[in-house]
Motif scaffolding. Structure first.
Motif, PDB file in Angstrom:
ATOM      1  N   GLY A 103      -8.813   1.725  16.949  1.00  0.00           N
ATOM      2  CA  GLY A 103      -9.699   0.567  17.012  1.00  0.00           C
ATOM      3  C   GLY A 103     -10.419   0.270  15.716  1.00  0.00           C
ATOM      4  N   ILE A 104      -9.852   0.731  14.604  1.00  0.00           N
ATOM      5  CA  ILE A 104     -10.486   0.510  13.300  1.00  0.00           C
ATOM      6  C   ILE A 104      -9.800  -0.661  12.610  1.00  0.00           C
ATOM      7  CG2 ILE A 104     -10.922   1.509  11.018  1.00  0.00           C
ATOM      8  CD1 ILE A 104     -11.013   4.257  12.421  1.00  0.00           C
ATOM      9  N   ASP A 105     -10.548  -1.720  12.332  1.00  0.00           N
ATOM     10  CA  ASP A 105      -9.996  -2.927  11.709  1.00  0.00           C
ATOM     11  C   ASP A 105     -10.986  -3.418  10.664  1.00  0.00           C
ATOM     12  OD1 ASP A 105      -8.545  -5.140  11.043  1.00  0.00           O
ATOM     13  OD2 ASP A 105      -9.245  -6.336  12.746  1.00  0.00           O
ATOM     14  N   LYS A 106     -11.060  -2.764   9.473  1.00  0.00           N
ATOM     15  CA  LYS A 106     -11.956  -3.128   8.394  1.00  0.00           C
ATOM     16  C   LYS A 106     -11.184  -3.680   7.219  1.00  0.00           C
ATOM     17  CE  LYS A 106     -15.467   0.211   9.678  1.00  0.00           C
ATOM     18  NZ  LYS A 106     -14.955   1.250  10.445  1.00  0.00           N
ATOM     19  N   PRO A 107     -11.860  -4.345   6.253  1.00  0.00           N
ATOM     20  CA  PRO A 107     -11.153  -4.809   5.048  1.00  0.00           C
ATOM     21  C   PRO A 107     -10.497  -3.633   4.325  1.00  0.00           C
ATOM     22  CG  PRO A 107     -13.356  -5.756   5.177  1.00  0.00           C
ATOM     23  CD  PRO A 107     -13.272  -4.730   6.250  1.00  0.00           C
ATOM     24  N   THR A 108      -9.248  -3.857   3.851  1.00  0.00           N
ATOM     25  CA  THR A 108      -8.482  -2.779   3.220  1.00  0.00           C
ATOM     26  C   THR A 108      -7.907  -3.232   1.887  1.00  0.00           C
ATOM     27  OG1 THR A 108      -7.873  -1.849   5.379  1.00  0.00           O
ATOM     28  CG2 THR A 108      -6.524  -1.205   3.494  1.00  0.00           C
ATOM     29  N   LEU A 109      -8.044  -2.363   0.879  1.00  0.00           N
ATOM     30  CA  LEU A 109      -7.409  -2.556  -0.417  1.00  0.00           C
ATOM     31  C   LEU A 109      -6.410  -1.420  -0.602  1.00  0.00           C
ATOM     32  CD1 LEU A 109      -7.410  -3.998  -3.284  1.00  0.00           C
ATOM     33  CD2 LEU A 109      -9.009  -2.195  -3.976  1.00  0.00           C
ATOM     34  N   TYR A 110      -5.171  -1.766  -0.920  1.00  0.00           N
ATOM     35  CA  TYR A 110      -4.145  -0.746  -1.118  1.00  0.00           C
ATOM     36  C   TYR A 110      -4.142  -0.313  -2.577  1.00  0.00           C
ATOM     37  CZ  TYR A 110      -2.813  -2.097   3.530  1.00  0.00           C
ATOM     38  OH  TYR A 110      -2.869  -2.345   4.882  1.00  0.00           O
ATOM     39  N   VAL A 111      -4.296   0.978  -2.792  1.00  0.00           N
ATOM     40  CA  VAL A 111      -4.314   1.536  -4.146  1.00  0.00           C
ATOM     41  C   VAL A 111      -3.009   2.287  -4.359  1.00  0.00           C
ATOM     42  CG1 VAL A 111      -5.438   3.156  -5.700  1.00  0.00           C
ATOM     43  CG2 VAL A 111      -6.820   1.675  -4.234  1.00  0.00           C
ATOM     44  N   LEU A 112      -2.194   1.760  -5.250  1.00  0.00           N
ATOM     45  CA  LEU A 112      -0.895   2.365  -5.527  1.00  0.00           C
ATOM     46  C   LEU A 112      -1.053   3.404  -6.619  1.00  0.00           C
ATOM     47  CD1 LEU A 112       1.280  -0.897  -5.497  1.00  0.00           C
ATOM     48  CD2 LEU A 112       0.467   0.483  -3.570  1.00  0.00           C
ATOM     49  N   ASN A 113      -0.883   4.658  -6.250  1.00  0.00           N
ATOM     50  CA  ASN A 113      -1.021   5.772  -7.189  1.00  0.00           C
ATOM     51  C   ASN A 113       0.271   5.892  -7.986  1.00  0.00           C
ATOM     52  OD1 ASN A 113      -1.393   8.154  -8.549  1.00  0.00           O
ATOM     53  ND2 ASN A 113      -1.899   9.382  -6.758  1.00  0.00           N
ATOM     54  N   THR A 114       0.207   5.461  -9.245  1.00  0.00           N
ATOM     55  CA  THR A 114       1.427   5.373 -10.057  1.00  0.00           C
ATOM     56  C   THR A 114       1.780   6.669 -10.759  1.00  0.00           C
ATOM     57  OG1 THR A 114       0.212   4.632 -12.008  1.00  0.00           O
ATOM     58  CG2 THR A 114       0.983   2.936 -10.486  1.00  0.00           C
ATOM     59  N   SER A 115       0.776   7.453 -11.135  1.00  0.00           N
ATOM     60  CA  SER A 115       0.974   8.685 -11.909  1.00  0.00           C
ATOM     61  C   SER A 115       1.974   8.479 -13.038  1.00  0.00           C
ATOM     62  CB  SER A 115       1.451   9.843 -11.025  1.00  0.00           C
ATOM     63  OG  SER A 115       1.511  11.035 -11.788  1.00  0.00           O
ATOM     64  N   GLU A 116       1.460   8.068 -14.191  1.00  0.00           N
ATOM     65  CA  GLU A 116       2.316   7.775 -15.342  1.00  0.00           C
ATOM     66  C   GLU A 116       3.072   9.008 -15.831  1.00  0.00           C
ATOM     67  OE1 GLU A 116      -0.082   5.928 -18.304  1.00  0.00           O
ATOM     68  OE2 GLU A 116      -0.681   4.275 -17.000  1.00  0.00           O
ATOM     69  N   ALA A 117       2.648  10.186 -15.349  1.00  0.00           N
ATOM     70  CA  ALA A 117       3.322  11.410 -15.763  1.00  0.00           C
ATOM     71  C   ALA A 117       4.613  11.635 -14.993  1.00  0.00           C
ATOM     72  CB  ALA A 117       2.392  12.608 -15.552  1.00  0.00           C
ATOM     73  N   ALA A 118       4.857  10.819 -13.954  1.00  0.00           N
ATOM     74  CA  ALA A 118       6.036  11.008 -13.118  1.00  0.00           C
ATOM     75  C   ALA A 118       6.839   9.708 -13.044  1.00  0.00           C
ATOM     76  CB  ALA A 118       5.603  11.458 -11.718  1.00  0.00           C
ATOM     77  N   ASP A 119       7.913   9.747 -12.275  1.00  0.00           N
ATOM     78  CA  ASP A 119       8.778   8.579 -12.129  1.00  0.00           C
ATOM     79  C   ASP A 119       8.307   7.747 -10.940  1.00  0.00           C
ATOM     80  OD1 ASP A 119      10.460   9.364 -14.226  1.00  0.00           O
ATOM     81  OD2 ASP A 119      11.573  10.700 -12.891  1.00  0.00           O
ATOM     82  N   SER A 120       8.038   6.460 -11.189  1.00  0.00           N
ATOM     83  CA  SER A 120       7.633   5.578 -10.099  1.00  0.00           C
ATOM     84  C   SER A 120       8.851   5.131  -9.310  1.00  0.00           C
ATOM     85  CB  SER A 120       6.905   4.342 -10.645  1.00  0.00           C
ATOM     86  OG  SER A 120       5.647   4.692 -11.155  1.00  0.00           O
ATOM     87  N   VAL A 121       8.655   4.887  -8.031  1.00  0.00           N
ATOM     88  CA  VAL A 121       9.733   4.361  -7.210  1.00  0.00           C
ATOM     89  C   VAL A 121       9.898   2.869  -7.506  1.00  0.00           C
ATOM     90  CG1 VAL A 121       9.314   6.037  -5.380  1.00  0.00           C
ATOM     91  CG2 VAL A 121       8.168   3.823  -5.298  1.00  0.00           C
TER      92      VAL A 121
END
Length: 272
Positions: A136-154
């Motif tokens: 029942g949780i419906d609050k404003p959401t921001l998606y934070v994409l963890n890129t980690s420049e030290a690794a390979d991004s998808v």
């Protein structure tokens, strides 16, 4: 008014690392699920160069920024809404925040465990959002994409399918953090207004479209209840003039009544 944002996501996606980077507060961020059990809280200033310039102009003794309270909430797993992985406890922490930052891992790293054994950002989001909805949780959401420049991004083709606004951040290298703080501040449609003088320059928070008395309540209830009028000038105009005296000489300081809608960046003196 205070703003509390919960940092949520699956275990081991970088929530605590992000929290540490934001708050410079040393909570555990080891490479295993459920390292964080109780929520850690950090108060983070909202970066705003306008405040710094106003403080310098006024030769203020103190400079007080607006702040965001970040809460590092332990990782949720599939079935959390039914109690899996201490889910009920963690979900109760989420209910106490005003908005959600959902951390999503989008990098491959064979040395870092993924709870599902693979990196699939949209599937991860689907799992978390299902558990939040079930609870029942419906609050404003921001998606934070963890890129980690030290690794390979998808492959980032998935971003067009995200169910809400997003921002890319690398908490290890610190890239994107200031933008994240500002985005968190904007998530609930908040704006900043200022007071400035020799004693202090300060940033205050109010909802967008607040009237002057409503905004004044952020400072003191008297400024709402006993409001008479306000002296208002945009921070841009005041800084360009270099002083209140010069701004007044140009007719840029306005007297506004109780129906005035405060604008982001206004510098206000309340009269009661």
């Amino acid at each position: 008014m205070s703003l509390k944002i919960g940092i949520v996501g699956l275990p081991n996606v970088g929530k605590s690392t992000l929290f540490n980077a934001l708050t410079k507060k040393g909570v555990p961020a080891e490479n295993y699920p459920f390292c964080t059990i109780d929520p850690s809280v950090g108060i983070v200033p909202v970066p705003d160069e306008r405040l710094d310039k106003l403080s310098a102009m006024s030769k203020s003794k103190k400079t007080i920024p607006a702040v965001v309270e970040f809460v590092d909430i332990a990782g949720l797993v599939k079935g959390a809404s039914e109690g899996a992985g201490l889910g009920n406890k963690f979900l109760s922490h989420i209910r106490e925040v005003d908005a959600i930052i959902e951390v999503v891992r989008i990098f491959e790293d064979k040395d870092m465990i993924h709870v599902h054994g693979k990196v699939d950002p949209l599937f991860d989001i689907e799992v978390i959002n299902f558990e939040l909805k079930q609870a029942g949780i419906d609050k404003p959401t921001l998606y934070v994409l963890n890129t980690s420049e030290a690794a390979d991004s998808v492959n980032k083709d998935f971003v067009s399918k995200l169910p809400g606004p997003y921002i890319e951040v690398d908490p290890i290298f610190g890239t994107g953090l200031d933008n994240l703080i500002k985005a968190g501040y904007d998530l609930l449609d908040l704006i900043t207004f200022f007071t400035t003088g020799e004693d202090e320059s300060r940033a205050w928070t109010t909802r967008r479209n607040s009237t002057a008395p409503q905004a004044g309540k952020s400072i003191h209830t008297d400024f709402q209840e006993k409001f008479i009028r306000a002296q208002v000038i945009s921070s841009k105009d005041l800084l360009e003039c270099g002083s209140y005296a010069a701004a007044r000489a140009k007719g840029l300081v306005r007297t506004e009544g109780k129906d005035y809608i405060v604008q982001d960046g206004d510098v206000i003196e309340f009269l009661i």
